[in-house]
Design an enzyme around this catalytic site. Structure first.
Site, PDB file in Angstrom:
ATOM      1  N   ARG A  58       0.825  -1.217   0.000  1.00 24.26           N
ATOM      2  CA  ARG A  58       0.000   0.000   0.000  1.00 24.26           C
ATOM      3  C   ARG A  58       0.856   1.263   0.000  1.00 24.26           C
ATOM      4  O   ARG A  58       0.448   2.298  -0.522  1.00 24.26           O
ATOM      5  CB  ARG A  58      -0.979  -0.017   1.175  1.00 24.26           C
ATOM      6  CG  ARG A  58      -2.068  -1.066   1.018  1.00 24.26           C
ATOM      7  CD  ARG A  58      -3.040  -1.025   2.176  1.00 24.26           C
ATOM      8  NE  ARG A  58      -2.453  -1.470   3.419  1.00 24.26           N
ATOM      9  CZ  ARG A  58      -2.487  -2.728   3.874  1.00 24.26           C
ATOM     10  NH1 ARG A  58      -3.108  -3.655   3.196  1.00 24.26           N
ATOM     11  NH2 ARG A  58      -1.920  -3.051   5.010  1.00 24.26           N
ATOM     12  N   GLU A  95       4.612 -10.519  15.850  1.00 20.05           N
ATOM     13  CA  GLU A  95       4.034 -11.118  17.058  1.00 20.05           C
ATOM     14  C   GLU A  95       4.405 -12.609  17.121  1.00 20.05           C
ATOM     15  O   GLU A  95       4.798 -13.124  18.166  1.00 20.05           O
ATOM     16  CB  GLU A  95       2.514 -10.934  17.021  1.00 20.05           C
ATOM     17  CG  GLU A  95       1.872 -11.042  18.373  1.00 20.05           C
ATOM     18  CD  GLU A  95       0.380 -10.789  18.296  1.00 20.05           C
ATOM     19  OE1 GLU A  95      -0.071 -10.194  17.295  1.00 20.05           O
ATOM     20  OE2 GLU A  95      -0.322 -11.211  19.229  1.00 20.05           O
TER      21      GLU A  95
HETATM   22  P1  AMP Z   1       3.899  -2.294  12.107  1.00 21.37           P
HETATM   23  O1  AMP Z   1       5.156  -2.894  11.533  1.00 21.37           O
HETATM   24  O2  AMP Z   1       3.428  -3.012  13.341  1.00 21.37           O
HETATM   25  O3  AMP Z   1       4.015  -0.806  12.321  1.00 21.37           O
HETATM   26  O4  AMP Z   1       2.736  -2.548  11.046  1.00 21.37           O
HETATM   27  C1  AMP Z   1       2.607  -1.721   9.951  1.00 21.37           C
HETATM   28  C2  AMP Z   1       2.242  -2.485   8.710  1.00 21.37           C
HETATM   29  O5  AMP Z   1       1.173  -3.406   8.941  1.00 21.37           O
HETATM   30  C3  AMP Z   1       1.761  -1.518   7.651  1.00 21.37           C
HETATM   31  O6  AMP Z   1       2.318  -1.900   6.392  1.00 21.37           O
HETATM   32  C4  AMP Z   1       0.251  -1.633   7.685  1.00 21.37           C
HETATM   33  O7  AMP Z   1      -0.268  -1.594   6.381  1.00 21.37           O
HETATM   34  C5  AMP Z   1      -0.045  -2.960   8.367  1.00 21.37           C
HETATM   35  N1  AMP Z   1      -1.029  -2.848   9.481  1.00 21.37           N
HETATM   36  C6  AMP Z   1      -0.767  -3.078  10.800  1.00 21.37           C
HETATM   37  N2  AMP Z   1      -1.868  -2.917  11.549  1.00 21.37           N
HETATM   38  C7  AMP Z   1      -2.861  -2.570  10.716  1.00 21.37           C
HETATM   39  C8  AMP Z   1      -4.261  -2.227  10.885  1.00 21.37           C
HETATM   40  N3  AMP Z   1      -4.867  -2.224  12.090  1.00 21.37           N
HETATM   41  N4  AMP Z   1      -4.973  -1.885   9.786  1.00 21.37           N
HETATM   42  C9  AMP Z   1      -4.385  -1.879   8.554  1.00 21.37           C
HETATM   43  N5  AMP Z   1      -3.094  -2.176   8.330  1.00 21.37           N
HETATM   44  C10 AMP Z   1      -2.321  -2.520   9.384  1.00 21.37           C
END
Ligand code: AMP
Length: 175
Positions: A58, A95
């Protein structure tokens, strides 16, 4: 214009307890998409951004439009095994288990000011891995920007603790 109202929330996707913040409804709205890119471009115009590095998948949609608007080059940060030329990778914790992002070694030059882009920051693990790749080849991460922040997951604080400023257009409570 209320960009937040254009985000669709899907409960329990991709697994129970997650509120998935879906930007496809924002992207499908021509004014919403335009305003999103315009707000980010206004922030970075004149900042000397040489490269926009965006995270699959995205992030590519936002990063491509933004790079063109800023007159910067576009750099894809991809999931494992997708890049055809010589690449470097960085593993990061999920996780359950680990994931890996990769970038072509010659995509960012030494000292090039680079803007990191993705749709959403949660724990910050993905963005931090992307920033690490840019820094490993000598690039300078100007800032990491996202449409959505999930502040309860602490990603912004994690990046800022590593000296990477974070900018987001909106925030949502919860996970
Ligand atoms: P993080 O590495 O935990 O910051 O997760 C970010 C990535 O996971 C991004 O590429 C987001 O598109 C996706 N992501 C994580 N949580 C969500 C959520 N609640 N809704 C949509 N996309 C998410």
């Amino acid at each position: 214009m209320d960009l937040r109202a254009l985000i669709r929330t899907i409960p329990d996707y991709p697994k129970p307890g997650i509120l998935f913040r879906d930007i496809t409804t924002l992207l499908a709205d021509s004014r919403g998409f335009g305003e999103t890119i315009a707000r980010l471009a206004a922030r970075y115009a004149g900042a000397g951004i040489a490269k926009v590095a965006a995270i699959e998948a995205r992030g590519f949609i936002l990063g491509g439009a933004l790079a063109e608007r800023l007159g910067a080059g576009f750099v894809p940060i991809r999931k494992r095994g997708k890049l055809p030329a010589m690449a470097i990778g960085h593993d990061y914790e999920l996780e359950y288990g680990t994931d890996r992002v990769e970038m072509h070694v010659d995509a960012v030059g030494r000292g090039e000011r680079t803007l990191l882009v993705d749709d959403l920051i949660a724990t910050g693990g993905t963005a931090l891995a992307g920033a690490t790749l840019v820094e490993r080849v000598g690039g300078v991460v100007h800032e990491a920007c996202f449409v959505i922040d999930l502040p309860e997951l602490g990603g912004r604080m994690r990046l800022e603790a590593r000296g990477i400023p974070v900018f987001t257009l909106m925030a949502f409570e919860g996970h």
